[in-house]
Design a protein around this motif. Structure first.
Motif, PDB file in Angstrom:
ATOM      1  N   ASN A   1     -11.312  -5.397  -2.412  1.00 14.67           N
ATOM      2  CA  ASN A   1     -11.263  -4.217  -3.479  1.00 14.67           C
ATOM      3  C   ASN A   1      -9.799  -5.121  -4.290  1.00 14.67           C
ATOM      4  OD1 ASN A   1     -10.754  -1.488  -5.128  1.00 14.67           O
ATOM      5  ND2 ASN A   1     -12.887  -2.648  -3.927  1.00 14.67           N
ATOM      6  N   SER A   2      -8.402  -4.506  -4.036  1.00 18.56           N
ATOM      7  CA  SER A   2      -7.686  -4.978  -5.122  1.00 18.56           C
ATOM      8  C   SER A   2      -7.398  -6.135  -5.328  1.00 18.56           C
ATOM      9  CB  SER A   2      -6.588  -4.336  -4.342  1.00 18.56           C
ATOM     10  OG  SER A   2      -5.610  -5.153  -3.576  1.00 18.56           O
TER      11      SER A   2
ATOM     12  N   LEU B   1       2.508  -5.883   0.613  1.00 15.83           N
ATOM     13  CA  LEU B   1       2.134  -4.385   1.118  1.00 15.83           C
ATOM     14  C   LEU B   1       1.259  -3.930   2.088  1.00 15.83           C
ATOM     15  CD1 LEU B   1       4.279  -1.192  -0.915  1.00 15.83           C
ATOM     16  CD2 LEU B   1       4.739  -2.569   1.739  1.00 15.83           C
ATOM     17  N   LEU B   2      -0.068  -4.745   1.479  1.00 10.29           N
ATOM     18  CA  LEU B   2      -1.352  -4.291   1.989  1.00 10.29           C
ATOM     19  C   LEU B   2      -1.916  -5.443   3.075  1.00 10.29           C
ATOM     20  CD1 LEU B   2      -3.818  -2.752  -0.620  1.00 10.29           C
ATOM     21  CD2 LEU B   2      -3.034  -1.532   1.064  1.00 10.29           C
TER      22      LEU B   2
ATOM     23  N   TYR C   1      -4.392   0.769  -9.595  1.00  7.14           N
ATOM     24  CA  TYR C   1      -4.931  -0.025 -10.560  1.00  7.14           C
ATOM     25  C   TYR C   1      -6.155  -0.133 -10.895  1.00  7.14           C
ATOM     26  CZ  TYR C   1      -3.689  -5.494  -9.826  1.00  7.14           C
ATOM     27  OH  TYR C   1      -3.481  -7.060 -10.367  1.00  7.14           O
TER      28      TYR C   1
ATOM     29  N   ASN D   1      -8.128  -1.080 -19.030  1.00  4.51           N
ATOM     30  CA  ASN D   1      -9.069  -2.434 -19.806  1.00  4.51           C
ATOM     31  C   ASN D   1     -10.574  -2.619 -20.653  1.00  4.51           C
ATOM     32  OD1 ASN D   1      -6.441  -3.734 -19.658  1.00  4.51           O
ATOM     33  ND2 ASN D   1      -7.284  -5.577 -18.771  1.00  4.51           N
TER      34      ASN D   1
ATOM     35  N   SER E   1       0.493  -6.401  -9.047  1.00  7.05           N
ATOM     36  CA  SER E   1      -0.629  -6.351  -8.012  1.00  7.05           C
ATOM     37  C   SER E   1       0.194  -7.698  -6.897  1.00  7.05           C
ATOM     38  CB  SER E   1      -1.503  -7.378  -8.928  1.00  7.05           C
ATOM     39  OG  SER E   1      -1.716  -8.469  -8.958  1.00  7.05           O
TER      40      SER E   1
ATOM     41  N   VAL F   1     -12.844   3.693  -1.347  1.00  6.47           N
ATOM     42  CA  VAL F   1     -12.472   3.645  -0.255  1.00  6.47           C
ATOM     43  C   VAL F   1     -11.238   3.901  -0.211  1.00  6.47           C
ATOM     44  CG1 VAL F   1     -11.713   1.237   0.124  1.00  6.47           C
ATOM     45  CG2 VAL F   1     -13.709   1.060  -0.471  1.00  6.47           C
TER      46      VAL F   1
ATOM     47  N   SER G   1     -10.549  -8.457  -5.564  1.00  2.68           N
ATOM     48  CA  SER G   1     -11.108  -8.263  -6.765  1.00  2.68           C
ATOM     49  C   SER G   1     -11.032  -8.007  -7.946  1.00  2.68           C
ATOM     50  CB  SER G   1     -11.969  -7.593  -5.952  1.00  2.68           C
ATOM     51  OG  SER G   1     -13.346  -7.352  -6.780  1.00  2.68           O
ATOM     52  N   ASN G   2     -10.253  -6.591  -8.155  1.00  2.00           N
ATOM     53  CA  ASN G   2      -9.094  -5.706  -9.576  1.00  2.00           C
ATOM     54  C   ASN G   2      -8.669  -6.641 -10.202  1.00  2.00           C
ATOM     55  OD1 ASN G   2     -10.732  -3.769  -8.830  1.00  2.00           O
ATOM     56  ND2 ASN G   2      -9.734  -2.452  -8.173  1.00  2.00           N
ATOM     57  N   SER G   3      -7.939  -7.393  -9.533  1.00  2.00           N
ATOM     58  CA  SER G   3      -6.701  -8.440 -10.066  1.00  2.00           C
ATOM     59  C   SER G   3      -7.467  -9.425 -10.801  1.00  2.00           C
ATOM     60  CB  SER G   3      -6.056  -8.320  -8.971  1.00  2.00           C
ATOM     61  OG  SER G   3      -5.151  -9.732  -9.205  1.00  2.00           O
TER      62      SER G   3
ATOM     63  N   VAL H   1     -10.203  -3.843   3.562  1.00  2.00           N
ATOM     64  CA  VAL H   1     -11.270  -3.889   2.800  1.00  2.00           C
ATOM     65  C   VAL H   1     -10.665  -3.357   1.102  1.00  2.00           C
ATOM     66  CG1 VAL H   1     -12.965  -1.927   2.199  1.00  2.00           C
ATOM     67  CG2 VAL H   1     -13.217  -2.954   4.070  1.00  2.00           C
ATOM     68  N   ILE H   2      -9.350  -1.908   1.384  1.00  4.67           N
ATOM     69  CA  ILE H   2      -8.614  -1.162  -0.231  1.00  4.67           C
ATOM     70  C   ILE H   2      -8.212  -3.402  -0.464  1.00  4.67           C
ATOM     71  CG2 ILE H   2      -6.911  -0.812  -0.368  1.00  4.67           C
ATOM     72  CD1 ILE H   2      -7.348   1.247   1.261  1.00  4.67           C
TER      73      ILE H   2
ATOM     74  N   ARG I   1     -10.521  -9.172 -11.743  1.00  3.17           N
ATOM     75  CA  ARG I   1     -11.786  -9.114 -13.081  1.00  3.17           C
ATOM     76  C   ARG I   1     -10.268  -8.678 -14.086  1.00  3.17           C
ATOM     77  NH1 ARG I   1     -16.901  -7.700 -11.347  1.00  3.17           N
ATOM     78  NH2 ARG I   1     -17.271  -5.984 -13.127  1.00  3.17           N
ATOM     79  N   ILE I   2      -9.712  -8.156 -13.750  1.00  2.00           N
ATOM     80  CA  ILE I   2      -8.497  -7.933 -14.992  1.00  2.00           C
ATOM     81  C   ILE I   2      -8.036  -8.806 -15.594  1.00  2.00           C
ATOM     82  CG2 ILE I   2      -6.155  -6.443 -14.970  1.00  2.00           C
ATOM     83  CD1 ILE I   2      -7.019  -4.358 -13.424  1.00  2.00           C
TER      84      ILE I   2
ATOM     85  N   MET J   1       1.530  -5.089  -4.173  1.00  2.00           N
ATOM     86  CA  MET J   1       0.797  -4.290  -3.680  1.00  2.00           C
ATOM     87  C   MET J   1      -0.001  -5.107  -2.754  1.00  2.00           C
ATOM     88  SD  MET J   1      -2.361  -1.882  -4.913  1.00  2.00           S
ATOM     89  CE  MET J   1      -2.832  -3.685  -5.607  1.00  2.00           C
ATOM     90  N   GLN J   2      -0.363  -5.912  -3.378  1.00  2.00           N
ATOM     91  CA  GLN J   2      -0.842  -7.233  -2.111  1.00  2.00           C
ATOM     92  C   GLN J   2      -0.089  -7.294  -1.119  1.00  2.00           C
ATOM     93  OE1 GLN J   2      -3.190 -10.340  -4.912  1.00  2.00           O
ATOM     94  NE2 GLN J   2      -3.909  -8.922  -5.626  1.00  2.00           N
TER      95      GLN J   2
ATOM     96  N   LEU K   1      -7.632  -1.037   6.182  1.00  2.00           N
ATOM     97  CA  LEU K   1      -6.885  -1.828   4.803  1.00  2.00           C
ATOM     98  C   LEU K   1      -7.187  -2.908   4.491  1.00  2.00           C
ATOM     99  CD1 LEU K   1      -4.007  -1.244   6.650  1.00  2.00           C
ATOM    100  CD2 LEU K   1      -4.128   0.091   4.433  1.00  2.00           C
TER     101      LEU K   1
END
Lengths: 256, 471
Positions: free
Chosen positions: A148-149, A30-31, B367, B374, A24, B30, A151-153, A144-145, A155-156, A27-28, A142
């Motif tokens: 989103n990522s 890069l984004l 991701y 999970n 993450s 998205v 937020s996913n990070s 927004v992505i 939550r995971i 990826m983050q 980008l």
């Protein structure tokens, strides 16, 4: 809880889900780099375009036809930066030295039912506007992505450590301390991402400045760190983190 | 397990974790929207570049002026030499566009000294009377024993190519060379028959002329029946035939002139007849008004062949200083080449940035799948505990991913169309350009995204069940 213990717990969190946070982070980063570059281009293109056109046309100022404007608009035109305005011709003509805000002037003119145009450079201005629109659209998507990522990070991570959090709570750790623990952990991660992204985008901008100077003969000096942008992004991520954690806490307690 | 039961189980599981499912769907939407929007923007960008260059297709050349009085053989040599000076001549087509005049005309004009009491118009009228220039009045055409004179002249509301206005208007006899044709393939496709009856000259002794000349000389009806007939061009003033019994191989339609010539060209040519000279006729002519044009297959090829296009565009070098011997550029050609160069620089950066961003976006999709794993782990552990086969568990998982992808695709398509309408409106109003929706690239990209996300999901579909009660 002692500060030393909190710090120990924070650094301990990094041992769990290593693969996830390394991926993450990459990826983050890069984004984030892509978003920074898009936003830099969006903000600096007008200035770049101004330098480009002055160099290409070897001119200090550009004459524009001011269709629909009358003598009563003289103050407004002067504030925009127009000089040597001549209302005696069939269509008023004015000269502008700085083209940075020209599209904003054109847009305002259109809303008022007027027009500001120059046949020679309008084509170039359109290209610059097109590029600006493209970079803005890509940057926003980008962003927004990225959110989103992020937020996913969150939550995971919280899902993986759900039992640990419950155990801490049952052992007597306050909700506030647990939240602080994970705020700090994610804030450190985010700072790491930010700094890496800033360094990488700085290197990219440096290379880009060199390319523009050698190939395009433009000395533009793209900024390395758009400060306000970074501050806004940090604030948004913190707000997102807070919301996600409260939601995860509620979901975890509902399951119980 | 039956397929319908698998689908039912997958749908129920998704409905049970509605929040997570919505989260997944939004996330994948998205990512898909970004990638498709990027492809859309890139296609519009390329379309804009292509469109603006296509409008100026006729000006995609460099040219060299040929001095009046140059011999025809020397002209051919100059054309070949010019081709050799081009860095990358692949796809470049050279054209010789020249009208020809009687040999020695240029030299005889030079004998007129400035002490002669004539202004420019008087000089031209004097030369016309001497017969050194061909004019509509002193040239007649003979075909099938019939002599045709120039009679039909257009004065008002005439298009550019109708330049024979009276008997004193110049009759430009054009030269045709098989190696350096006058109708470049870049502009005139062999397969498109809308610009010519018959064909271009195939052998010495052939001639091609245009509809307008036939109209001026009242030769008709204009049809393919004229192909193959013999044409003789007579100089009435000199009392002799200039060219005898040349076979009409083709008739060019008037629109060909509009296709090849642009009003913004520096070297406008309006010959209405092109002659593939026989060997014995070549010596009697020399160049009157000649240009060598080197047509490039695209503006990309043109800018690549100019070493210092950036410096020219930024005013560091005057374009007239292009002394590589491969020809000059008109202002409009330079302007279009500059647009192209500018857009190419931006385009390269856009592609680079976009590639990195798409990579990052696709990893964001990975991701999401990790998040899904999970979330679903306990459910699949339960299925394992109640004795479901691994094969069935994997299939249920894939069905869930398929359903999520399907819903995300529907949402993406809807949002993409919204984005497209807004984007097109902005582009049209800002740039007066109406882009076409790139349906095929979008469909192919969508398919690729499905394949990639499907492949990414394969390892997640085979996850091991957690221990009951484990962390």
């Amino acid at each position: 809880m002692k500060t030393r213990d909190i710090l120990r717990l924070i650094t301990n969190e990094a041992k769990y889900g290593k693969r996830e946070w390394v991926l993450s982070y990459m990826m983050q980063t890069l984004l984030m780099v892509c978003v920074l570059i898009c936003m830099v281009f969006f903000t600096r293109l007008p200035k770049t375009g101004d330098i480009l056109l002055h160099a290409a046309f070897d001119s200090e100022e550009f004459g524009f036809q001011l269709s629909g404007y009358t003598r009563s608009d003289l103050d407004e035109l002067t504030k925009m930066g127009f000089e040597d305005i001549n209302f005696d011709m069939r269509e008023p003509v004015g000269y502008l030295k700085n083209l940075e805000h020209i599209w904003w002037y054109k847009f305002r003119a259109v809303i008022q039912g007027n027009d500001i145009w120059n046949q020679e450079i309008d084509g170039y201005l359109m290209i610059l506007l097109f590029c600006r629109i493209v970079f803005a659209v890509i940057g926003i998507l980008l962003w927004v992505i990225l959110l989103n990522s992020v937020s996913n990070s969150f939550r995971i991570k919280l899902k993986e450590r759900e039992r640990f959090v419950q155990m801490m709570y049952r052992l007597g750790c306050t909700k506030r301390t647990i939240f602080f623990l994970y705020y700090a952990f994610f804030a450190l991660r985010a700072l790491l991402v930010f700094f890496t992204a800033v360094v990488l985008s700085g290197i990219t901008m440096h290379l880009l400045n060199g390319y523009m100077e050698n190939v395009m003969y433009l000395k533009v000096d793209m900024p390395i760190i758009p400060g306000v942008l970074i501050a806004v992004m940090v604030l948004l991520q913190l707000m997102l983190m807070r919301r996600t954690m409260r939601k995860a806490w509620r979901e975890s307690n509902e399951e119980d | 397990m039956k397929r319908i039961d698998r689908i039912r189980t997958a749908a129920r599981n998704l409905r049970a974790g509605k929040r997570s499912t919505i989260h997944m769907v939004i996330g994948i939407t998205v990512v898909m929207l970004f990638i498709l929007a990027y492809i859309l923007v890139l296609q519009v960008f390329m379309g804009y570049q292509r469109n603006s260059e296509e409008k100026k297709r006729a000006l995609c050349y460099r040219f060299l002026n040929i001095e009046e009085g140059t011999g025809l053989d020397e002209l051919i040599q100059r054309a070949e030499e010019g081709m050799r000076r081009i860095h990358d001549p692949s796809g470049v087509q050279a054209s010789i566009l020249t009208s020809i005049q009687p040999a020695g005309s240029a030299a005889s004009k030079e004998t007129m000294t400035s002490t002669d009491d004539m202004d420019y118009m008087q000089f031209i009228m004097y030369m016309l009377r001497r017969g050194d220039y061909y004019t509509a009045g002193n040239i007649s055409l003979k075909m099938d024993q019939t002599t045709y004179e120039a009679e039909t002249f257009t004065h008002w509301n005439r298009p550019r190519y109708k330049d024979i206005m009276n008997v004193n208007s110049l009759f430009r006899l054009g030269l045709y060379d098989p190696d350096f044709g006058v109708f470049p393939e870049r502009i005139f496709s062999d397969e498109d028959e809308t610009w010519i009856y018959g064909s271009l000259p195939e052998a010495p002794g052939d001639v091609v002329l245009d509809e307008y000349l036939l109209e001026v000389y009242n030769i008709g009806p204009i049809s393919e029946d004229l192909i193959g007939k013999n044409l003789t061009i007579c100089n009435k003033q000199a009392g002799r035939d200039i060219l005898s019994d040349y076979r009409i191989s083709g008739i060019v339609k008037n629109r060909a002139s509009d296709l090849r010539e642009s009003d913004e060209a520096y070297d406008l040519h309006s010959e209405h007849i092109y002659v593939y000279l026989r060997e014995e006729d070549r010596q009697q002519f020399e160049v009157a008004n000649g240009t060598l044009r080197y047509y490039y297959p695209s503006y990309e090829a043109l800018t690549t062949n100019i070493d210092n296009i950036g410096a020219i565009m930024m005013g560091r070098v005057e374009w007239t200083e292009l002394d590589d011997g491969a020809g000059m550029l008109s202002d409009v050609t330079l302007e279009v080449a500059s647009y192209h160069w500018l857009l190419s620089q931006a385009g390269r950066f856009l592609v680079l940035l976009g590639s990195v961003a798409i990579l990052a976006a696709l990893s964001a999709a990975g991701y999401l799948l990790a998040f899904y794993r999970n979330r679903s782990r306990r459910f699949y552990t339960m299925l394992d505990a109640i004795g479901m086969r691994k094969q069935d568990r994997v299939r249920i998982c894939r069905t869930e991913i398929f359903l999520i992808l399907g819903i995300a695709t529907l949402a993406t398509v809807y949002l993409l169309l919204l984005f497209w309408f807004v984007f097109r409106y902005v582009i049209y109003n800002a740039m007066h350009f109406t882009p076409a929706f790139p349906a095929w690239p979008i469909l192919v990209t969508l398919l690729l995204i499905w394949v990639i996300i499907w492949l990414l999901s394969l390892p997640f579909a085979r996850f091991k069940p957690v221990e009951i009660g484990g962390v």
